[in-house]
Design an enzyme around this catalytic site. Structure first.
Site, PDB file in Angstrom:
ATOM      1  N   ILE A 168      59.864  41.499   2.422  1.00 50.56           N
ATOM      2  CA  ILE A 168      58.878  41.993   3.392  1.00 50.56           C
ATOM      3  C   ILE A 168      58.839  43.508   3.246  1.00 50.56           C
ATOM      4  CG2 ILE A 168      58.465  42.320   5.864  1.00 50.56           C
ATOM      5  CD1 ILE A 168      59.638  39.491   6.244  1.00 50.56           C
ATOM      6  N   CYS A 172      47.149  37.836   0.540  1.00 54.96           N
ATOM      7  CA  CYS A 172      47.873  38.766  -0.329  1.00 54.96           C
ATOM      8  C   CYS A 172      46.966  39.384  -1.385  1.00 54.96           C
ATOM      9  CB  CYS A 172      49.055  38.062  -0.985  1.00 54.96           C
ATOM     10  SG  CYS A 172      50.125  37.250   0.215  1.00 54.96           S
ATOM     11  N   LYS A 222      58.418  41.668  -6.593  1.00 53.98           N
ATOM     12  CA  LYS A 222      59.808  41.264  -6.404  1.00 53.98           C
ATOM     13  C   LYS A 222      60.728  42.435  -6.072  1.00 53.98           C
ATOM     14  CE  LYS A 222      63.481  38.779  -6.433  1.00 53.98           C
ATOM     15  NZ  LYS A 222      64.048  39.754  -5.464  1.00 53.98           N
ATOM     16  N   HIS A 242      56.131  44.312  -1.609  1.00 52.80           N
ATOM     17  CA  HIS A 242      54.845  43.630  -1.425  1.00 52.80           C
ATOM     18  C   HIS A 242      54.250  43.937  -0.045  1.00 52.80           C
ATOM     19  CE1 HIS A 242      51.716  40.728  -1.530  1.00 52.80           C
ATOM     20  NE2 HIS A 242      52.385  39.664  -1.124  1.00 52.80           N
TER      21      HIS A 242
END
Lengths: 127, 388
Positions: free
Chosen positions: B210, B84, B330, B334
């Site tokens: 996702i 990430c 959030k 992401h």
């Protein structure tokens, strides 16, 4: 289908299966888990094999409601337990009702439905 | 050392776009960033590109040349992978390339596409950021790993699920009006607490979604910006990276993130700032607990003290230290390989004054971006400052 053996890792699982778990220790006393060429903390290449304590203390745990595909249809409970010089992540093989931070667990070997061997844990109180 | 400026920044809309290819997503982000910069494509001397699971979700390795082509750039291109934090490490390399004097203009960005596969496949792909033998095989998913950290945090310092819920509520509220954000709707504490459990003690609304999307920035040397009369008022004055053991079990503490601290220390030293100088942040809130440990790792709170930062209002839009004004991972979303760059895109706009939430920080001059990989086995920190 036979899973590819992983030297070091599967040796440890074989040992856990025989109640003869171990960890690696450098002269400075840093603990680690195999496979290792050097101590991950200080880089020393003199690693000895030391017996893993019979029980470890659970420092955290979780019940996974949305599991990975290998555990489809299950809610695996995973613990991290402190064995002194090392910690181990393992899947709890007993009912989790009595599980709490501070519980004592015994390391063992578990398998997922797809055959992947991994570290398991049983509550010492259930033995 | 050559000073680094951000000449252009842009992102695609974040969300579910399963039928859009990765090359199309990145091509759009790059086009927006290049147009924003007024830099001719022919001047771009390097592409630094972040992506995590494209080899799984698109069966596409060797993505850097593909993405250079999508951006209309012929410069040398390299893909960076650090889970990430892929975007963050791509950014750090881009900054270093300009600073060193090796190049004057770099296109940096990232992309992730995950809605074209099933949720189970995406989850399995993301779990590849963990230690396969010692964590993934035991059944640890990514929410599971952060749940292990959350319970350890509650045990060591106290705190409740309601404290964590305040992080989710805050970041959803911040995303209202951000037209790039995946979720532009408010949620309540009750929504968070009553959402289905994903991995006890974390629920669905403790987790980021996702996301498909891409982001890009054009970095230039200060000299290039001056010679070409560019409007590039935002400087990257600090860049740091830290590494920790991959598996949680190998770490000294389950509640501290030394990779973040190492990255922050390096970035603050370079920028010659202290944590108290920071006006706003974008931090890696892949789970609500992640924002808490990030703020502590960054030195903005003592260990055990950030758990009620959102609930008390300190990190809300009107608080002393606004955190994740974009909506964060959030609510903004992401897109894994893009996230580290998207944070800088958002901060650039916030500092320039052309972000929907710039009005919350009209006098801000120092911003920090924190990007983390895995359970913070990798971390990058970048310091942005307003210059004339």
């Amino acid at each position: 289908m036979r899973e590819q053996r992983e030297d070091g890792y599967d040796d440890l699982l074989d040992a856990l299966e025989s109640d003869a778990g171990y960890y690696l220790s450098c002269p400075a006393g840093h603990g680690s888990l195999p496979p290792r060429q050097v101590c991950p903390t200080c880089g020393d290449d003199e690693l000895s094999t030391e017996p893993l304590p019979d029980t470890g203390t659970v420092v955290t745990f979780t019940e996974i409601a949305v599991p990975a595909p290998a555990f489809a249809g299950q809610t695996p409970v995973v613990v991290i337990a402190d064995f002194g010089p090392v910690r181990l992540t393992g899947r709890l093989l007993d009912d989790s009702d009595a599980l709490e931070v501070g519980s004592e667990v015994v390391p063992t070997v578990a398998s997922s439905p797809d055959g992947g061997r991994h570290v398991g844990a049983r509550l010492a109180s259930e033995r | 050392m050559h000073a680094v400026r951000i000449a252009g920044a842009g992102s695609t809309a974040f969300g579910a776009s399963p039928e859009r290819t990765g090359r199309d997503l990145f091509g759009e982000a790059a086009r927006i960033a290049i147009e924003d910069s007024d830099v001719p494509r022919a001047d771009i001397e390097r592409l630094c590109y972040g992506n995590f699971v494209g080899t799984v979700t698109e069966c596409q390795g060797h993505q850097a040349p593909l993405m250079a082509e999508a951006a209309g750039v012929t410069a040398p291109a390299t893909r960076y992978e650090s889970a990430c934090a892929s975007g963050g490490v791509a950014l750090k390399s881009a900054v270093e390339a300009v600073r060193s004097g090796a190049v004057d203009v770099v296109l940096v960005g990232g992309m992730e596409r995950m809605h074209n596969v099933t949720t189970e496949q995406a989850t399995e792909g993301l779990a590849m950021a963990a230690d396969h033998l010692y964590e993934s095989r035991t059944g640890v998913t990514f929410p599971g790993a952060y749940a292990l950290m959350a319970r350890a945090y509650f045990e060591e310092f106290g705190g409740t699920r309601a404290d964590l819920a305040a992080v989710a509520v805050k970041n959803h509220r911040n995303a209202l009006g951000n037209d790039k954000a995946q979720f532009q709707k408010e949620i309540s504490t009750t929504d968070v607490l009553e959402a289905p459990t994903v991995a006890d003690p974390l629920g669905l609304y403790d987790a980021c979604p996702i996301t498909d999307g891409a982001s890009a920035c054009v970095l230039v040397s200060e000299a290039y910006a001056e010679e070409n009369n560019l409007d590039a008022s935002i400087a990257v004055t600090g860049a740091g990276q830290g590494t920790d053991s991959l598996a949680l079990q190998h770490r000294e503490s389950l509640t501290r993130t030394p990779a973040t601290t190492r990255a922050a220390t390096a970035a603050y030293d370079e920028a010659e700032i202290a944590p108290s100088d920071v006006d706003l942040l974008e931090v890696h809130d892949c789970f609500t607990i992640a924002e808490v440990v990030a703020l502590e790792g960054l030195g903005l709170y003592d260990h055990g003290e950030a758990i009620d930062a959102a609930r008390s209002g300190e990190t809300t839009r009107n608080g002393d230290l606004p955190v994740n004004l974009s909506g964060g991972l959030k609510a903004k979303g992401h897109p894994v390989g893009a996230t580290g760059v998207s944070q800088v895109v958002e901060l650039t706009k916030l500092l320039r004054g052309d972000h929907i939430n710039s009005t919350a920080v009209p006098d801000a001059s120092v911003a920090v971006a924190h990007n983390a990989g895995g359970t913070v086995a990798s971390a990058t920190v970048h310091v942005l400052e307003v210059r004339s």
